[in-house]
Scaffold this active site. Structure first.
Site, short mmCIF file in Angstrom:
data_model
loop_
_atom_site.label_atom_id
_atom_site.label_comp_id
_atom_site.label_asym_id
_atom_site.label_seq_id
_atom_site.Cartn_x
_atom_site.Cartn_y
_atom_site.Cartn_z
N ASP A 1 0.91 -1.17 -0.05
CA ASP A 1 -0.03 0.15 0.11
C ASP A 1 0.95 1.18 -0.08
O ASP A 1 1.86 1.28 0.76
CB ASP A 1 -0.94 0.24 1.30
CG ASP A 1 -1.81 1.31 1.26
OD1 ASP A 1 -2.67 1.20 0.37
OD2 ASP A 1 -1.66 1.95 2.31
N GLU B 1 1.15 -0.17 -4.97
CA GLU B 1 0.26 0.95 -5.18
C GLU B 1 0.97 2.21 -5.38
O GLU B 1 1.12 2.84 -4.52
CB GLU B 1 -0.86 1.06 -4.35
CG GLU B 1 -2.11 2.20 -4.73
CD GLU B 1 -2.39 2.74 -3.48
OE1 GLU B 1 -3.47 3.67 -3.54
OE2 GLU B 1 -1.62 2.59 -2.36
#
Length: 505
Positions: free
Chosen positions: A241, A271
């Site tokens: 993340d 990400e």
């Protein structure tokens, strides 16, 4: 590299499932749902699944998982108001991982190392307030603030790790309890990390208490946690993340060391939320340790869906990661952040979504990721309808999307591509035509090996065609529509595949 994202030759055409949406019911039943439906997901064609954060968040059972409180609490301890997380208990999580793996699906754990929230106690610390629009610009002189940065995890009572987090473990924070106001404060003796996005001067700080991942004691604890997590859960790899807020050098070292100490491949997809291809390629570097989600392609698809036909479809893949570096591109149409009302809302409109999925599922480059909310809809909010064409498109990927690819991205409003198929997959081959304006007929080369064959329109509602002696065919598409054609011999196998899924449901 042979791993969950780059599978063995026998596992061709992988598909990653994002195994959750933002607004799933907070009933702690999701792990059980996945356990019960692991075989169904495998039969649908999924080879890997990205599960939501499994550890306790600051909002307890109401936390989607990104408000990270305790990464060692997988729904085992009475913390933040409950034992289970939003998705269930530790035992249920481990059972889901085991069931998915037994069904032949590799499991990717969501790893959120950027920030912590919901501290157990506050501390007084000298800090410099900085401009939120330029984190290098100070707003005055250093002053004492009261911040929530002490994490002792009393409900866990030292199980698995006795590490206590205090302000030394963080770079900064966004709330001063003393003055009762929000802002951004950089702690005394700390600097924002290098190797992050350059937005806002330096985009190290995102939210909560910003973890100083390069601090030696923090880094050692994150190493120990990574080993514990892999050995405890048996996951195959990671979804990482908010990587643009974490110095690139950290994950390069952390992943390499974790792979070495565990002896596992541990593929990872990060990400990095940016439309700028150069930023993504810069983060990957010369020796990538992970793949990245193709955010530029998502925004191209969003533009095509919302421009009323004013996007040049022939340039759809220009400036995308899957075009520049397909070996490290994970393509996607939607995710939990792009849903309506979310922070990064950029929802692909329903009329274009089948075409968008055809573009990532049926082409040869990249690893496609299907969103839970597109597969099943989001009945909790009604924001997203299920994409009814998805099961057929996934079956077509598994059965037909093989062999050389021939592109016809040569017109602004009607484009297409074809796959020739190969001898290893009987009756394989397909052709795709899509339009963002008017109905049209487009000629595609489907391969000389198909000369004289009848091809049928398995999606789009048009009549059959006969492939000419040169391997070409004239294929119809409706206004703003999608057509998928395949050899007539493949139609029955596609039907059997879909029937099996219907019976299992």
């Amino acid at each position: 590299m042979t791993d969950a994202l780059h599978p063995q030759p026998s596992r061709v055409n992988p598909i990653l499932l994002q195994g959750f949406a933002w607004d799933l019911a907070a009933d702690s039943r999701h792990w059980r749902l996945l356990t019960d439906n692991a075989a169904l997901l495998a039969d649908a064609g999924f080879t890997a699944i990205w599960l939501p954060p499994a550890y306790k968040g600051q909002a307890g059972v109401d936390d989607v998982g990104y408000g990270v409180y305790d990464t060692y609490d997988l729904g085992e301890f009475d913390q933040k108001g409950a034992v289970p997380t939003k998705y269930g208990t530790k035992d249920e999580y481990l059972a889901a991982v085991a069931a998915l793996k037994a069904a032949g699906i590799d499991v990717m754990a969501d790893v959120v190392l950027n920030h912590r929230m919901g501290a157990d106690a506050s501390e007084d610390v000298l800090a410099l307030e900085v401009d939120p629009a330029n984190r290098y610009r100070p707003l005055g002189e250093p002053a004492e603030v009261t911040v929530w940065t002490r994490f002792t995890f009393p409900g866990r009572a030292g199980a698995y790790s006795d590490f206590t987090w205090d302000w030394h473990c963080f770079n900064g924070i966004d709330w001063d309890e003393r003055s009762g106001r929000s802002g951004i404060w950089l702690f005394e003796g700390k600097e924002w990390s290098e190797g992050v996005a350059h937005e806002l001067g330096n985009y190290d700080y995102l939210m909560g208490a910003d973890v100083h991942v390069m601090d030696p004691t923090v880094s050692a604890e994150l190493d120990a946690w990574g080993r514990w997590y892999v050995e405890t859960t048996g996951v195959n790899g990671f979804r990482l993340d908010a990587v643009k807020h974490i110095g690139a050098q950290f994950f390069r070292r952390w992943l390499r060391d974790l792979r070495r100490t565990t002896g596992r491949a541990l593929p990872a997809v990060g990400e990095y939320w940016s439309e700028d291809l150069a930023e993504l390629r810069g983060y990957l570097g010369d020796e990538p340790v992970m793949s990245l989600f193709d955010v530029p392609l998502h925004f191209h698809l969003h533009a095509a869906a919302t421009s009323d036909g004013n996007v040049d479809l022939s340039r759809l893949f220009e400036g995308t990661l899957v075009d520049a570096d397909p070996a490290h591109a994970v393509t996607f149409v939607e995710n939990h952040d792009t849903q309506p009302r979310q922070a990064l809302a950029s929802t692909i409109l329903p009329w274009f979504k089948p075409s968008a999925y055809a573009l990532i599922l049926l082409r040869e480059a990249g690893i496609p990721c299907v969103f839970w909310g597109d597969l099943f809809g989001t009945p909790e909010t009604g924001d997203l309808p299920a994409v009814t064409e998805l099961p057929l498109l996934m079956a077509a990927r598994r059965l037909l999307a093989h062999g050389p690819q021939h592109d016809a991205f040569d017109a602004p409003d009607v484009v297409g591509f074809a796959r020739e198929g190969d001898a290893a997959h009987p009756a394989s081959g397909l052709a795709v035509v899509l339009s963002d304006r008017h109905a049209a007929v487009k000629r595609l080369h489907v391969g000389a090996r198909h000369a004289g064959e009848q091809w049928v329109c398995v999606l789009g509602g048009h009549g059959p065609v006969v492939v000419d002696a040169d391997g070409g065919a004239e294929l119809e598409v409706s206004d703003g529509g999608l057509s998928v054609y395949a050899p007539a011999a493949a139609e029955s196998e596609l039907g059997r595949s879909l029937d099996r899924l219907v019976r299992q449901r």
